[in-house]
Design an enzyme around this catalytic site. Sequence first.
Site, PDB file in Angstrom:
ATOM      1  N   ASP A  80      36.423  36.623  31.124  1.00 22.37           N
ATOM      2  CA  ASP A  80      35.473  35.853  30.318  1.00 22.37           C
ATOM      3  C   ASP A  80      35.810  34.363  30.234  1.00 22.37           C
ATOM      4  O   ASP A  80      36.927  33.933  30.495  1.00 22.37           O
ATOM      5  CB  ASP A  80      35.370  36.441  28.903  1.00 22.37           C
ATOM      6  N   GLU A 138      38.386  38.880  26.514  1.00 23.30           N
ATOM      7  CA  GLU A 138      39.768  38.606  26.093  1.00 23.30           C
ATOM      8  C   GLU A 138      39.789  37.525  25.029  1.00 23.30           C
ATOM      9  O   GLU A 138      40.564  37.587  24.082  1.00 23.30           O
ATOM     10  CB  GLU A 138      40.630  38.189  27.292  1.00 23.30           C
ATOM     11  N   GLU A 139      38.919  36.520  25.188  1.00 21.51           N
ATOM     12  CA  GLU A 139      38.941  35.376  24.260  1.00 21.51           C
ATOM     13  C   GLU A 139      38.600  35.783  22.832  1.00 21.51           C
ATOM     14  O   GLU A 139      38.987  35.111  21.890  1.00 21.51           O
ATOM     15  CB  GLU A 139      37.987  34.279  24.745  1.00 21.51           C
ATOM     16  N   HIS A 358      41.795  25.814  27.177  1.00 20.00           N
ATOM     17  CA  HIS A 358      40.727  25.593  26.200  1.00 20.00           C
ATOM     18  C   HIS A 358      40.376  24.094  26.077  1.00 20.00           C
ATOM     19  O   HIS A 358      39.758  23.687  25.105  1.00 20.00           O
ATOM     20  CB  HIS A 358      41.076  26.189  24.822  1.00 20.00           C
TER      21      HIS A 358
HETATM   22 NI    NI Z   1      43.501  33.100  28.705  1.00 20.81          NI
END
Ligand code: NI
Length: 390
Positions: A80, A138-139, A358
């Site tokens: 993702d 996962e996020e 990020h």
């Molecule tokens: Ni990651």
Amino acid sequence: MSEPWLARAAAVESWARDLRRRIHANPELSGQEWETAALVAQTLAGLGLSTRTGVGGHGVVCDIVGGSPGPMVALRADMDALPIQEATGLSYASQRPGVMHACGHDGHTAMLLGTASVLAAARDRLRGTVRLIFQPAEETVAGAAAMCADGAMNGVSAIFALHGWPGVDVGTIATKPGPVMASTDTFEIVIQGRGSHGAYPHLSRDPIAIGALVVIAAQQIVARQIDPLEPAVITFGTFHAGTATNIIPSSATLTGTMRALSASVREALPRALEETTRGVCASQGATCTCTIHTGVDPVVNDPTWTVVAVEATRAGLGAEYTAELHAPSMGAEDFGVYLRHAPGAFLRLGIGDNAVGHDCRYDFNDAALVHGMACMAVVAEKALDAADLR
Ligand code: NI
């Protein structure tokens, strides 16, 4: 005698790079990985491998059955992307406004597909089964649990994953036994005070001023209630209240995250936060609600399997591509969820100078693909041998 994994990985490097850039250009948010999952399944089918799709959402599971019977080990990649507007200016930058692969999951997915290719070509040499787990969400730290609930870990003796890591030399694998990533739990605090005109604070129970005290007091938990040798973080990420410069609002809402590396600290933080918040609010004549949302365990590498992974990497990539990891990260990962089902190790893959994860300028470094693919392949091969001996 090990397979020449590095040479085999180099042979599929440009193929994996193209896949990586294609995934990068078409990022999908957590829980919405339809196209990525379809691309993964289609690519694996093209390698002559069968898959199980729709596992725990958009997850894909693929078993590479070796030439001789034996145990099963798993390799995991996450698929993702993040709600970030990309600012890299790359030719293959995101084509979706506000969505971006800013954590390198495009690289993880492409690498595991490359690993699938080299393992499938050498499957006769494998003693057991290598399970590939392509994970959604996962996020939001939800995907691993959903995949495990859907049987992704059934029969797995050990599991490994790689995560691209800025600041580590390109292609270098770094890890250590014990904790490597933190737990994460989130909280929401609503302070109920009393509103008033901004000119008459004595008539109010000002939730902004009280909230400010709560933010400061919460840092005392880390400084004064937790053993200084045990890492802990309490971060307030949002603080919302009020509508105008001259009005004291009646309530304020604060949210944030708590991080820890041990179960005992993880357990102590929410209790202490709630107590502190209640105490501060009561002292100021306000009330509050404190809601904790349980996240994920810390990632704690199994000592034995960490040694297996490090020795395999040394054998497959050369000692110059392994580095000792000295300190864990307070970042979080849902890989710890898999480790509830089987032991394993989480490895960092160096991607050199890069923006941090990020960040809108982040781009997974393609130069690390070949080392990542070879690492996963050799770790799977050696882990099967090690699991067989246990
Ligand atoms: Ni990651």
